[in-house]
Enzyme design. Sequence first.
Site, PDB file in Angstrom:
ATOM      1  N   ARG A 140       0.814  -1.239   0.000  1.00 11.81           N
ATOM      2  CA  ARG A 140       0.000   0.000   0.000  1.00 11.81           C
ATOM      3  C   ARG A 140       0.836   1.274   0.000  1.00 11.81           C
ATOM      4  NH1 ARG A 140      -3.603  -3.167   3.261  1.00 11.81           N
ATOM      5  NH2 ARG A 140      -5.236  -3.860   1.834  1.00 11.81           N
ATOM      6  N   LYS A 171       4.358  11.884 -10.611  1.00 16.58           N
ATOM      7  CA  LYS A 171       3.639  11.026 -11.564  1.00 16.58           C
ATOM      8  C   LYS A 171       4.388   9.705 -11.704  1.00 16.58           C
ATOM      9  CE  LYS A 171       1.194  14.232 -14.602  1.00 16.58           C
ATOM     10  NZ  LYS A 171       1.120  14.803 -15.968  1.00 16.58           N
ATOM     11  N   GLU A 190      12.475  19.660 -22.985  1.00 18.03           N
ATOM     12  CA  GLU A 190      11.722  19.988 -21.761  1.00 18.03           C
ATOM     13  C   GLU A 190      12.261  21.277 -21.137  1.00 18.03           C
ATOM     14  OE1 GLU A 190       8.986  18.533 -20.625  1.00 18.03           O
ATOM     15  OE2 GLU A 190       8.980  16.688 -21.804  1.00 18.03           O
ATOM     16  N   LYS A 222       8.759  23.783 -12.116  1.00  7.98           N
ATOM     17  CA  LYS A 222       7.844  22.642 -11.981  1.00  7.98           C
ATOM     18  C   LYS A 222       7.269  22.569 -10.567  1.00  7.98           C
ATOM     19  CE  LYS A 222       6.738  17.999 -13.085  1.00  7.98           C
ATOM     20  NZ  LYS A 222       6.943  16.833 -13.896  1.00  7.98           N
ATOM     21  N   GLU A 262      -3.151  17.613 -11.518  1.00  8.69           N
ATOM     22  CA  GLU A 262      -3.414  18.056 -12.891  1.00  8.69           C
ATOM     23  C   GLU A 262      -4.892  18.331 -13.175  1.00  8.69           C
ATOM     24  OE1 GLU A 262      -0.762  16.281 -15.897  1.00  8.69           O
ATOM     25  OE2 GLU A 262      -2.452  16.396 -17.263  1.00  8.69           O
ATOM     26  N   ARG A 311      -1.466  22.583 -13.695  1.00  8.86           N
ATOM     27  CA  ARG A 311      -0.419  21.611 -14.063  1.00  8.86           C
ATOM     28  C   ARG A 311      -0.459  21.282 -15.556  1.00  8.86           C
ATOM     29  NH1 ARG A 311       2.029  16.540 -10.585  1.00  8.86           N
ATOM     30  NH2 ARG A 311       3.472  15.860 -12.193  1.00  8.86           N
ATOM     31  N   ASN A 327       2.155  20.418 -19.982  1.00  2.00           N
ATOM     32  CA  ASN A 327       1.949  19.575 -21.160  1.00  2.00           C
ATOM     33  C   ASN A 327       2.096  20.351 -22.467  1.00  2.00           C
ATOM     34  OD1 ASN A 327       1.434  17.307 -19.596  1.00  2.00           O
ATOM     35  ND2 ASN A 327      -0.738  17.800 -19.401  1.00  2.00           N
ATOM     36  N   HIS A 366       2.793  18.563 -25.635  1.00  2.00           N
ATOM     37  CA  HIS A 366       2.729  17.129 -25.366  1.00  2.00           C
ATOM     38  C   HIS A 366       1.558  16.415 -26.044  1.00  2.00           C
ATOM     39  CE1 HIS A 366       5.909  17.986 -22.595  1.00  2.00           C
ATOM     40  NE2 HIS A 366       5.949  16.756 -22.138  1.00  2.00           N
ATOM     41  N   HIS A 414       2.644  13.464 -28.053  1.00  2.00           N
ATOM     42  CA  HIS A 414       2.236  12.117 -27.639  1.00  2.00           C
ATOM     43  C   HIS A 414       1.722  11.305 -28.839  1.00  2.00           C
ATOM     44  CE1 HIS A 414       0.255   9.006 -25.319  1.00  2.00           C
ATOM     45  NE2 HIS A 414      -0.880   9.299 -25.912  1.00  2.00           N
ATOM     46  N   HIS A 452      10.993  11.230 -27.038  1.00  2.00           N
ATOM     47  CA  HIS A 452       9.942  12.040 -26.400  1.00  2.00           C
ATOM     48  C   HIS A 452      10.213  13.525 -26.653  1.00  2.00           C
ATOM     49  CE1 HIS A 452       6.971  13.260 -23.439  1.00  2.00           C
ATOM     50  NE2 HIS A 452       7.886  14.022 -22.853  1.00  2.00           N
TER      51      HIS A 452
HETATM   52  N1  GLY Z   1       5.403  15.885 -17.312  1.00  3.61           N
HETATM   53  C1  GLY Z   1       4.329  16.720 -16.958  1.00  3.61           C
HETATM   54  C2  GLY Z   1       3.909  16.602 -15.533  1.00  3.61           C
HETATM   55  O1  GLY Z   1       4.630  16.047 -14.713  1.00  3.61           O
HETATM   56  O2  GLY Z   1       2.841  17.050 -15.192  1.00  3.61           O
END
Ligand code: GLY
Length: 369
Positions: free
Chosen positions: A123, A145, A187, A227, A237, A241, A245, A248, A252, A265
């Site tokens: 957990r 993330k 980035e 960030k 997000e 947040r 992106n 992205h 993507h 990427h």
């Molecule tokens: N890579 C974008 C984020 O961490 O929200």
Amino acid sequence: MQTLSCTTGQPDHRYFVYIEKGITDLLYEREDVFGDYDHFVLITDKKVGKLHGGKVRRQLQSFNSPVTQITVDQGENSKKLENVQKIVEKMVDVGATRRSVIVALGGGVVGDLAGFCASIYMRGIDVIHLPTTLLAQVDSSIGGKTGVDLESGKNLVGTFHQPKAVIVDPLLLETLPDDILADGMAEVIKYGCISSSKLFVRLLGYEYHEDLLEDMEDIIAKCIQIKINVVEKDEKEGGIRRILNFGHTIGHVIETYFQYEKYTHGEAVAIGMYQITKMSVREGITDQSSLENLKLVLDTYGLPTEMPEMDLDGIKEVLFRDKKIESDILHLCVMPRIGKAEIVKMKREKAMALFQPDLDPIQETTPNA
Ligand code: GLY
């Protein structure tokens, strides 16, 4: 050394990001970070393991708890549930407990996979990130993330699980191949675009690679601080947040369409940033000179800008599975000018216009940053 702090969640979870050239040689001194665990599970990939695994393992051993190294193959293909199962079963076999910690040594793939395992093992246990690529140092190791891919799409299974600490060594970048460094530079450029015209201009000024590497500690710290400022306001997000992106959504689709083989990427995101900005110039959101400067900086770092040829059915298949589409609305980050981001909404059925420059897709703008 630069030490940044990040606080997220309810109740607050605070962790530190330590940035210093050569810090991976001094882990044995960090009783404050590593001193409290009954087992270290070091997760890495074959390439990074060969380069840095022994050094990190030996230093972890100096804290007098067992160290188990788990090594996965290099590349996106390792981010799969099958590996999660192997890792957690191995952790049970070696006796890892809730007081154990996963140490993620590698790029974004290792960080996402290791972070996911940490978030579900018994957990949830601690994870400490030791990111070894520029992309992981400025982006994926920060903000919690985690995730693995499914056959049907990237990062479709994952969690938010904030690390216990992040240890960033810019010296590790000096052994990286140029394309992996350029991957991360996309980035870095993104942070300049969405939040700091000063960083953007600084990036335009480097004539020599060596000068860029020399300043890397500062540049990385600046990106991480941007960030942190964003994820502290919006961990999951739901709003701001989304500005992270930038580039992205298109990126993507490109990455996935070409099965992660043709574009890295960063390359895909570079095309995405350029193409979405081209569109926002047409929509009157962005001025032409910002687009020209964006092209200039992407060219400087050898990053592509042109949309590759892709068939519309293939694009649709990838785009409509994007988890960023909510209730038929896509939230896109655009850059009104260098250093400023804004979220615009687009109806799902109009989203194909991102790949068909003649259509006029953007519905509504929401100032967001
Ligand atoms: N890579 C974008 C984020 O961490 O929200």
